[in-house]
Design an enzyme around this catalytic site. Structure first.
Site, PDB file in Angstrom:
ATOM      1  N   CYS A  41       0.786  -1.234   0.000  1.00  0.00           N
ATOM      2  CA  CYS A  41       0.000   0.000   0.000  1.00  0.00           C
ATOM      3  C   CYS A  41       0.817   1.282   0.000  1.00  0.00           C
ATOM      4  CB  CYS A  41      -0.926   0.003   1.219  1.00  0.00           C
ATOM      5  SG  CYS A  41      -1.941  -1.479   1.398  1.00  0.00           S
ATOM      6  N   HIS A  99      -2.645   6.388   4.716  1.00  0.00           N
ATOM      7  CA  HIS A  99      -1.568   5.414   4.909  1.00  0.00           C
ATOM      8  C   HIS A  99      -0.195   5.937   4.471  1.00  0.00           C
ATOM      9  CE1 HIS A  99      -0.478   0.837   4.950  1.00  0.00           C
ATOM     10  NE2 HIS A  99      -0.052   1.497   6.014  1.00  0.00           N
TER      11      HIS A  99
END
Length: 532
Positions: free
Chosen positions: A94, A151
């Protein structure tokens, strides 16, 4: 040893894909695209509205037009009427994909984020010395908004999306949250609430399914902004289809025939995303954005078969440098495309979006040093050759070194114990431990005999170098490293070249002060400027 890039060979033809003929909206909701002025359809006369939609952990086989068992009629239609990117690469996890999209189109080795992800308790985030994509678009007059998963670090306020170029932000800061309660855990007992409105905790939104909640926010942005007064950039970063596998029952029911429970829930979550994209597309048309808009759809990394995803027939999975980890789903849909309804085999990497989108917005990044991406709009829109001939997938000096690797096995050029991967032309080289390297068919049955699991097992712990002709062997079944040592040496030399430009890895130890129990029960910045 020469360090010049290899010449690209001709690409292998892909099977043509059938297209649906139905329309997303009724004809009276938007004028027929064929009736638009030709100049408007074939060029970008004014800065376009840009909608970048990213899904999380959606595998290569997890979309309808790749003959999946998952039904995605809206995504299929948008892709069929646009340009499908069938030679498109992302990162295997990610944080790296998001960082390469947001931070000035730079490889991980040039941001210090080449190892793993940014964990919730790490005092780490995007480098402050780099102008982000939304910051650059702001300079070019855009209104910028982000909805969804960040994130990219939040240990202090300067790391937050609203401090890195977004006018507004609504979403979660960590990597994985409950889709309804927005609780996020970083180990046993270290849990906290993670849903934010700007720089404040959005406690009141608990209980609403995140895919729906994020879609509603995007629709609100579209409804309240004037498309004629200012160009708009929205980065919609869905939490779906990352674990936990959670979805309203009405999406699960159509997949009741799938006996594998994880696959059934996963498919339902993809269908929820498909419906969300339909609602957003409707909003673009309803509020007057569509005719001068560009919709980009991309996943962030490969799927996780253990959680219902599928990258079949590609090798590997999320977290690996096999094609199943780094070859992404992607397409562009826009009335501004010159050549629509086609499949593009132009080589495109996620770092290319920054210069491409800035170019569409009227900027020019060609003079900026250290940019690893290319402006690929002409390759996508006009069908021209991609300016990109090479991709550095990554060099991770901290990942577990392969026991069988050595400088000697790298012909004295490169230590093959180090995890690294590069593609040049048709050739792809992997060294070190690339990660789990099986071919995993879609998980259709609830279970199967144990010996079946070994049918496609392909583990060779004594190896530390692999070479594939990806154009001719996209499934990575025929290792040519022993037959073509000349190519191996050239690609090893390219790794040496890139490694000389790498910055030190930034992977700090976890900070106990980040614990949500010390911060009002939520994941929030915990370091002030005076404490830096």
């Amino acid at each position: 040893m020469a360090t010049t890039a290899l010449t690209s060979f001709s690409m292998m033809s892909l099977l043509s894909l059938s297209y649906l003929t139905w329309d997303l909206m009724s004809p009276n909701q938007v004028e027929n695209e064929a009736d638009l002025p030709s100049a408007h359809r074939s060029s970008v006369p004014t800065p376009p509205h840009i909608i970048f939609i990213m899904t999380d952990d959606q595998g290569f086989n997890d979309i309808g037009y790749h003959s999946s068992d998952i039904k995605t009629p809206v995504l299929d239609k948008l892709a069929a009427d646009g340009v499908k990117l069938e030679n498109y690469y992302i990162q295997p996890i990610c944080t790296p994909s998001r960082s390469q999209l947001i931070t000035g189109s730079r490889y991980q080795i040039h941001t210090g984020l080449q190892h793993s992800i940014i964990r919730p308790r790490q005092p780490n985030c995007l480098p402050f010395d780099q102008i982000t994509l939304p910051q650059r678009l702001q300079e070019l007059g855009y209104s910028t908004h982000m909805v969804g998963k960040w994130h990219l670090g939040f240990y202090k306020k300067e790391c937050l999306p609203t401090r890195r170029g977004f006018d507004t932000y609504f979403g979660s800061l960590t990597g994985s949250v409950n889709y309804y309660t927005y609780d996020s855990c970083d180990g046993p007992g270290v849990c906290g609430f993670d849903l934010h409105e700007g720089e404040s905790v959005a406690w009141s939104q608990r209980g609403k399914y995140s895919t729906h909640l994020y879609t509603q926010r995007v629709r609100k942005i579209l409804a309240t902004h004037d498309p004629q007064s200012q160009p708009l950039f929205i980065f919609l970063s869905f939490q779906a289809v990352h674990t936990p596998l959670q979805c309203p029952q009405e999406y699960i029911y159509p997949y009741r025939g799938l006996e594998n429970i994880a696959r059934r829930k996963y498919a339902a979550m993809v269908s929820a995303v498909d419906e969300a994209v339909r609602n957003i597309t409707y909003g673009l048309r309803k509020y007057g954005y569509y005719q001068n808009s560009i919709i980009i759809f991309s996943t962030d990394n490969g799927g996780q078969p253990l959680s219902g995803g599928s990258n079949w027939p590609l090798r590997g999975r999320k977290g690996t440098y096999w094609e199943g980890g780094v070859r992404g789903l992607g397409f562009v849909h826009s009335p501004l495309l010159r050549k629509k309804r086609r499949v593009s085999k132009a080589l495109v990497h996620i770092t290319d979006w920054y210069p491409t989108l800035v170019g569409l917005a009227g900027g020019d990044e060609s003079h900026i040093e250290g940019v690893d991406g290319y402006d690929v709009w002409e390759a996508i829109s006009d069908g021209k050759e991609s300016p990109r001939l090479e991709i550095l997938h990554n060099i991770d000096p901290l990942y577990n070194h392969a026991r069988s690797g050595s400088l000697q096995k790298g012909y004295g050029i490169w230590n093959t114990a180090v995890q690294a991967s590069i593609r040049a032309g048709d050739w792809k080289l992997l060294t070190g431990d690339p990660g789990y390297g099986d071919w995993i068919p879609p998980q259709i049955l609830p279970g199967f005999p144990g010996d079946w699991w070994h049918l496609e097992r392909n583990t060779n712990p004594r190896k530390s170098v692999w070479l594939f002709n990806i154009s001719g062997d996209p499934y990575e079944r025929f290792d040519l490293s022993e037959q073509r040592p000349d190519v191996v040496k050239q690609l090893l030399a390219r790794l040496v070249y890139y490694n000389r430009t790498a910055v030190p890895v930034r992977y700090p130890t976890e900070d106990l002060r980040a614990d949500p129990h010390l911060n009002g029960g939520a994941w929030v910045p915990w370091v002030g400027d005076e404490q830096e």
